[in-house]
Design an enzyme around this catalytic site. Structure first.
Site, PDB file in Angstrom:
ATOM      1  N   GLY A  48    -117.413 -97.192  79.933  1.00 14.23           N
ATOM      2  CA  GLY A  48    -117.078 -97.190  78.469  1.00 14.23           C
ATOM      3  C   GLY A  48    -117.723 -98.007  77.954  1.00 14.23           C
ATOM      4  N   SER A  79    -105.521-107.988  75.462  1.00 15.94           N
ATOM      5  CA  SER A  79    -106.123-107.860  73.888  1.00 15.94           C
ATOM      6  C   SER A  79    -105.288-108.896  72.998  1.00 15.94           C
ATOM      7  CB  SER A  79    -105.857-106.452  73.594  1.00 15.94           C
ATOM      8  OG  SER A  79    -105.488-106.292  72.047  1.00 15.94           O
ATOM      9  N   TYR A 108     -99.470 -99.310  73.255  1.00 19.23           N
ATOM     10  CA  TYR A 108    -100.775 -99.455  73.827  1.00 19.23           C
ATOM     11  C   TYR A 108    -100.652-100.900  73.916  1.00 19.23           C
ATOM     12  CZ  TYR A 108    -105.308-101.412  73.902  1.00 19.23           C
ATOM     13  OH  TYR A 108    -106.411-102.303  74.386  1.00 19.23           O
ATOM     14  N   LYS A 142    -100.540-103.433  77.727  1.00 13.91           N
ATOM     15  CA  LYS A 142    -101.427-104.534  77.912  1.00 13.91           C
ATOM     16  C   LYS A 142    -100.373-105.800  78.318  1.00 13.91           C
ATOM     17  CE  LYS A 142    -105.304-102.731  77.675  1.00 13.91           C
ATOM     18  NZ  LYS A 142    -106.358-102.729  78.681  1.00 13.91           N
ATOM     19  N   TYR A 161    -109.174-110.028  74.290  1.00 11.92           N
ATOM     20  CA  TYR A 161    -110.436-109.708  73.043  1.00 11.92           C
ATOM     21  C   TYR A 161    -109.723-109.680  71.827  1.00 11.92           C
ATOM     22  CZ  TYR A 161    -111.946-107.619  77.508  1.00 11.92           C
ATOM     23  OH  TYR A 161    -112.381-106.895  78.688  1.00 11.92           O
ATOM     24  N   ASN A 181    -111.098 -94.508  65.085  1.00 12.52           N
ATOM     25  CA  ASN A 181    -109.829 -95.264  64.607  1.00 12.52           C
ATOM     26  C   ASN A 181    -110.111 -96.448  64.070  1.00 12.52           C
ATOM     27  OD1 ASN A 181    -107.809 -93.221  65.936  1.00 12.52           O
ATOM     28  ND2 ASN A 181    -108.847 -93.837  67.924  1.00 12.52           N
ATOM     29  N   LEU A 197    -112.458 -99.911  62.638  1.00  9.45           N
ATOM     30  CA  LEU A 197    -113.280-100.064  61.163  1.00  9.45           C
ATOM     31  C   LEU A 197    -114.743 -99.740  61.557  1.00  9.45           C
ATOM     32  CD1 LEU A 197    -113.299-100.729  58.182  1.00  9.45           C
ATOM     33  CD2 LEU A 197    -113.519-103.093  59.027  1.00  9.45           C
ATOM     34  N   ARG A 242    -110.014-109.869  60.419  1.00 13.16           N
ATOM     35  CA  ARG A 242    -110.203-109.756  61.747  1.00 13.16           C
ATOM     36  C   ARG A 242    -111.308-110.756  62.293  1.00 13.16           C
ATOM     37  NH1 ARG A 242    -105.998-107.673  60.422  1.00 13.16           N
ATOM     38  NH2 ARG A 242    -105.040-105.712  61.273  1.00 13.16           N
TER      39      ARG A 242
HETATM   40  P1  NAD Z   1    -113.584 -97.412  76.474  1.00  8.28           P
HETATM   41  O1  NAD Z   1    -112.489 -96.036  76.345  1.00  8.28           O
HETATM   42  O2  NAD Z   1    -114.804 -97.194  75.964  1.00  8.28           O
HETATM   43  O3  NAD Z   1    -113.800 -97.748  77.909  1.00  8.28           O
HETATM   44  C1  NAD Z   1    -112.523 -97.445  78.958  1.00  8.28           C
HETATM   45  C2  NAD Z   1    -113.046 -96.646  80.051  1.00  8.28           C
HETATM   46  O4  NAD Z   1    -112.209 -96.493  80.972  1.00  8.28           O
HETATM   47  C3  NAD Z   1    -113.563 -95.286  79.839  1.00  8.28           C
HETATM   48  O5  NAD Z   1    -114.983 -95.333  80.147  1.00  8.28           O
HETATM   49  C4  NAD Z   1    -112.376 -94.386  80.343  1.00  8.28           C
HETATM   50  O6  NAD Z   1    -113.013 -93.226  80.873  1.00  8.28           O
HETATM   51  C5  NAD Z   1    -112.125 -95.172  81.555  1.00  8.28           C
HETATM   52  N1  NAD Z   1    -110.675 -94.825  82.114  1.00  8.28           N
HETATM   53  C6  NAD Z   1    -109.648 -94.593  81.314  1.00  8.28           C
HETATM   54  N2  NAD Z   1    -108.469 -94.395  82.025  1.00  8.28           N
HETATM   55  C7  NAD Z   1    -108.747 -94.427  83.374  1.00  8.28           C
HETATM   56  C8  NAD Z   1    -108.245 -93.909  84.611  1.00  8.28           C
HETATM   57  N3  NAD Z   1    -106.986 -93.913  84.650  1.00  8.28           N
HETATM   58  N4  NAD Z   1    -109.176 -94.216  85.660  1.00  8.28           N
HETATM   59  C9  NAD Z   1    -110.397 -94.256  85.637  1.00  8.28           C
HETATM   60  N5  NAD Z   1    -111.154 -94.475  84.524  1.00  8.28           N
HETATM   61  C10 NAD Z   1    -110.435 -94.606  83.575  1.00  8.28           C
HETATM   62  O7  NAD Z   1    -112.922 -98.549  76.083  1.00  8.28           O
HETATM   63  P2  NAD Z   1    -113.433 -99.993  75.672  1.00  8.28           P
HETATM   64  O8  NAD Z   1    -113.625-100.314  74.343  1.00  8.28           O
HETATM   65  O9  NAD Z   1    -114.618 -99.977  76.317  1.00  8.28           O
HETATM   66  O10 NAD Z   1    -112.339-100.729  76.293  1.00  8.28           O
HETATM   67  C11 NAD Z   1    -112.326-101.593  77.527  1.00  8.28           C
HETATM   68  C12 NAD Z   1    -110.877-102.284  77.700  1.00  8.28           C
HETATM   69  O11 NAD Z   1    -111.095-103.157  76.716  1.00  8.28           O
HETATM   70  C13 NAD Z   1    -109.574-101.388  77.712  1.00  8.28           C
HETATM   71  O12 NAD Z   1    -108.923-101.985  78.787  1.00  8.28           O
HETATM   72  C14 NAD Z   1    -109.190-101.700  76.405  1.00  8.28           C
HETATM   73  O13 NAD Z   1    -107.863-101.727  76.182  1.00  8.28           O
HETATM   74  C15 NAD Z   1    -109.438-103.131  76.338  1.00  8.28           C
HETATM   75  N6  NAD Z   1    -109.885-103.669  74.831  1.00  8.28           N
HETATM   76  C16 NAD Z   1    -110.593-103.015  73.795  1.00  8.28           C
HETATM   77  C17 NAD Z   1    -110.815-103.445  72.617  1.00  8.28           C
HETATM   78  C18 NAD Z   1    -111.377-102.700  71.737  1.00  8.28           C
HETATM   79  O14 NAD Z   1    -111.383-102.848  70.467  1.00  8.28           O
HETATM   80  N7  NAD Z   1    -112.550-101.758  72.334  1.00  8.28           N
HETATM   81  C19 NAD Z   1    -109.852-104.609  72.233  1.00  8.28           C
HETATM   82  C20 NAD Z   1    -109.019-105.234  73.212  1.00  8.28           C
HETATM   83  C21 NAD Z   1    -109.036-104.796  74.587  1.00  8.28           C
HETATM   84  C1  WQD Z   2    -109.720-103.872  61.583  1.00 10.17           C
HETATM   85  C2  WQD Z   2    -109.027-103.662  60.038  1.00 10.17           C
HETATM   86  C3  WQD Z   2    -107.665-102.152  59.270  1.00 10.17           C
HETATM   87  C4  WQD Z   2    -110.020 -98.538  59.899  1.00 10.17           C
HETATM   88  C5  WQD Z   2    -107.383-102.498  66.930  1.00 10.17           C
HETATM   89  C6  WQD Z   2    -106.151-102.478  67.879  1.00 10.17           C
HETATM   90  C7  WQD Z   2    -106.328-103.556  68.985  1.00 10.17           C
HETATM   91  C8  WQD Z   2    -107.596-103.800  69.254  1.00 10.17           C
HETATM   92  C9  WQD Z   2    -108.797-103.690  68.458  1.00 10.17           C
HETATM   93  C10 WQD Z   2    -107.582-102.823  71.630  1.00 10.17           C
HETATM   94  C11 WQD Z   2    -107.732-103.591  59.565  1.00 10.17           C
HETATM   95  C12 WQD Z   2    -108.902-101.941  58.573  1.00 10.17           C
HETATM   96  C13 WQD Z   2    -109.605 -99.681  59.934  1.00 10.17           C
HETATM   97  C14 WQD Z   2    -110.277 -97.889  58.811  1.00 10.17           C
HETATM   98  C15 WQD Z   2    -109.492 -99.887  57.473  1.00 10.17           C
HETATM   99  N1  WQD Z   2    -107.942-102.736  70.524  1.00 10.17           N
HETATM  100  N2  WQD Z   2    -109.252-100.410  58.673  1.00 10.17           N
HETATM  101  N3  WQD Z   2    -109.803 -98.411  57.615  1.00 10.17           N
HETATM  102  O1  WQD Z   2    -106.422-102.955  63.995  1.00 10.17           O
HETATM  103  O2  WQD Z   2    -107.577-104.918  64.455  1.00 10.17           O
HETATM  104  O3  WQD Z   2    -107.252-103.538  66.261  1.00 10.17           O
HETATM  105  O4  WQD Z   2    -108.713-102.419  67.761  1.00 10.17           O
HETATM  106  O5  WQD Z   2    -107.032-103.487  72.429  1.00 10.17           O
HETATM  107  O6  WQD Z   2    -105.348-103.443  69.938  1.00 10.17           O
HETATM  108  O7  WQD Z   2    -105.050-102.357  67.228  1.00 10.17           O
HETATM  109  O8  WQD Z   2    -108.941-102.980  64.250  1.00 10.17           O
HETATM  110  O9  WQD Z   2    -110.835-101.661  63.635  1.00 10.17           O
HETATM  111  O10 WQD Z   2    -108.693-100.437  63.648  1.00 10.17           O
HETATM  112  O11 WQD Z   2    -108.961-102.394  61.994  1.00 10.17           O
HETATM  113  O12 WQD Z   2    -109.241-100.168  56.536  1.00 10.17           O
HETATM  114  O13 WQD Z   2    -110.662 -96.739  58.773  1.00 10.17           O
HETATM  115  O14 WQD Z   2    -110.006-102.935  59.467  1.00 10.17           O
HETATM  116  O15 WQD Z   2    -106.546-101.939  58.539  1.00 10.17           O
HETATM  117  O16 WQD Z   2    -107.398-104.500  58.737  1.00 10.17           O
HETATM  118  P1  WQD Z   2    -107.274-103.446  64.736  1.00 10.17           P
HETATM  119  P2  WQD Z   2    -109.386-101.934  63.305  1.00 10.17           P
END
Ligand code: NAD
Ligand code: WQD
Length: 340
Positions: A11, A125, A152, A156, A180, A201, A203, A234
């Site tokens: 990922g 997160s 979600y 976490k 993160y 989803n 920004l 953010r």
């Molecule tokens: P991503 O979807 O790109 O990576 C997650 C990976 O996990 C994917 O490759 C998916 O195929 C794999 N996966 C999901 N469910 C699985 C399962 N049951 N078995 C095996 N593989 C599985 O997401 P990312 O953005 O790289 O996020 C990585 C981690 O960081 C996640 O746990 C996410 O919740 C956390 N996180 C992400 C963000 C963000 O904004 N991207 C913020 C905070 C926390």
């Molecule tokens: C950022 C800002 C929106 C999209 C999410 C998850 C969080 C974490 C990170 C995994 C906000 C605004 C967004 C758009 C907009 N993920 N926005 N138009 O919501 O802070 O966090 O991702 O753990 O759990 O909730 O990030 O990038 O979605 O939004 O105006 O099309 O951008 O309202 O103020 P968020 P985001």
């Protein structure tokens, strides 16, 4: 040399972390069910590093498949990224999220326990802080499960509790909970980056797809928040800084600290309008936008106090907002359709 198992390593954050681990001399194995990724990301990491990655297409819900991976690996540490992460989808499909994220983690812990693997880094997160009562958020800020705004996020926080309880029962375990903030950007090579399936989803992926011409305009979700310009604020963090944080967390666990919790953010908040301006400058493209109603569950502002990670890991986020946008744009413009 430490042998690390990376779940979800194909990922977005996982692939960047694999690259940093390989460059730091770790030997890695990835397990991923490819539900939100492709193996191409790992092939590109191998190209960039000149190193091999052992890969197993296994779902964490497949306990026997997971056990077989552990039997082959002799791992010392696990970094656990694998999870579903789309907030809106989690509201519509809560059971799928709890099963994948919570049950998947329990299966992983059971396999670790059976095979005597004691060190785990978990992707948590900033969402676990819910609606912040004060800013910046420190690791001591409250995490109340009923205040987390979606399933979600609750999955976490539940996993954080599962892991803490596990470590209490088995004190030889070492667990890093990394919270993160908002990971963005891409590796400087432009070869790996975020490749959301369908409509983004978040920004930054949305903004970059508008900049590259795949989407017509950005919807700004609310301009009436109590922030400097009314839009949401953010703490955006460059994914490479985040990846480096994982390498340091793995090293920290070798000191047998028990459970440690770190915020990984920059400590600086940017508004949606500031992000649009920074991305326009980085890309040289105009980003048309329209003000929309607030998005359900959104908070006004969220940013970290990252000082604990600095003190205990020696980690700081070095890459600023301009670098995040320049690197994100390089990835998007070189790969308008992601890995496909
Ligand atoms: P991503 O979807 O790109 O990576 C997650 C990976 O996990 C994917 O490759 C998916 O195929 C794999 N996966 C999901 N469910 C699985 C399962 N049951 N078995 C095996 N593989 C599985 O997401 P990312 O953005 O790289 O996020 C990585 C981690 O960081 C996640 O746990 C996410 O919740 C956390 N996180 C992400 C963000 C963000 O904004 N991207 C913020 C905070 C926390
Ligand atoms: C950022 C800002 C929106 C999209 C999410 C998850 C969080 C974490 C990170 C995994 C906000 C605004 C967004 C758009 C907009 N993920 N926005 N138009 O919501 O802070 O966090 O991702 O753990 O759990 O909730 O990030 O990038 O979605 O939004 O105006 O099309 O951008 O309202 O103020 P968020 P985001």
């Amino acid at each position: 040399m430490r042998r690390v198992l990376v779940t979800g390593g194909a990922g977005y954050i996982g692939s960047h972390t694999c690259l940093e681990l390989l460059n730091a001399g770790f030997e890695i194995t990835v397990v991923d069910n490819l539900s939100n990724s492709t193996q191409e990301s790992l092939q590109r990491v191998s190209t960039l590093t000149g190193k091999e990655i052992a890969f197993f297409e296994v779902d964490l819900l497949d306990a026997r498949g997971l056990d077989a991976v552990f039997s082959k690996g002799n791992f010392e540490t696990v970094i656990h990224f694998a999870a579903l992460k789309a907030v809106g989808e989690s509201v519509a499909q809560p059971l799928q999220y709890y099963q994948n994220n919570v049950t998947g983690t329990v299966n992983l812990c059971q396999a670790m326990q059976k095979h005597g693997v004691t060190d785990l880094v978990f992707s948590s997160s900033a969402t676990v802080y819910g609606i912040p009562k004060s800013l910046p958020l420190t690791e001591q800020s409250e995490t109340l499960i009923h205040e987390v705004t979606n399933p979600y996020g609750r999955s976490k926080l539940m996993v954080e509790f599962v892991l803490k309880d596990w470590q209490t029962a088995f004190p030889s375990m070492n667990i890093a909970l990394l919270r993160y903030f908002n990971p963005v950007g891409a590796h400087v090579s432009g070869l790996i980056g975020e490749d959301p399936s369908g409509l983004p989803n978040n920004l930054l992926p949305y903004v970059s797809q508008v900049a590259v011409g795949k989407l017509e305009k950005l919807g700004v979700f609310g301009d009436d928040y109590e922030t400097s310009d009314g839009t949401g604020v953010r703490d955006y963090i460059h994914v490479v800084d985040l990846a480096v944080g994982h390498v340091l967390a793995v090293k920290k666990l070798s000191e047998n600290p028990g459970v440690v919790i770190y915020n990984l953010g920059t400590g600086i908040g940017y508004s949606v309008f500031q992000i649009i301006a920074a991305f326009e400058e980085a890309s040289g493209r105009n980003i048309p936008f329209e003000i929309m109603p607030r998005r359900a569950g959104d908070i006004a502002a969220c940013f970290a106090d990252p000082s604990l990670a600095k003190r205990e890991l020696g980690w700081t986020a070095n890459r600023g907002i301009q670098e995040m946008c320049v690197d994100g744009w390089r990835w998007q413009s070189n790969n308008p359709n992601g890995y496909s």
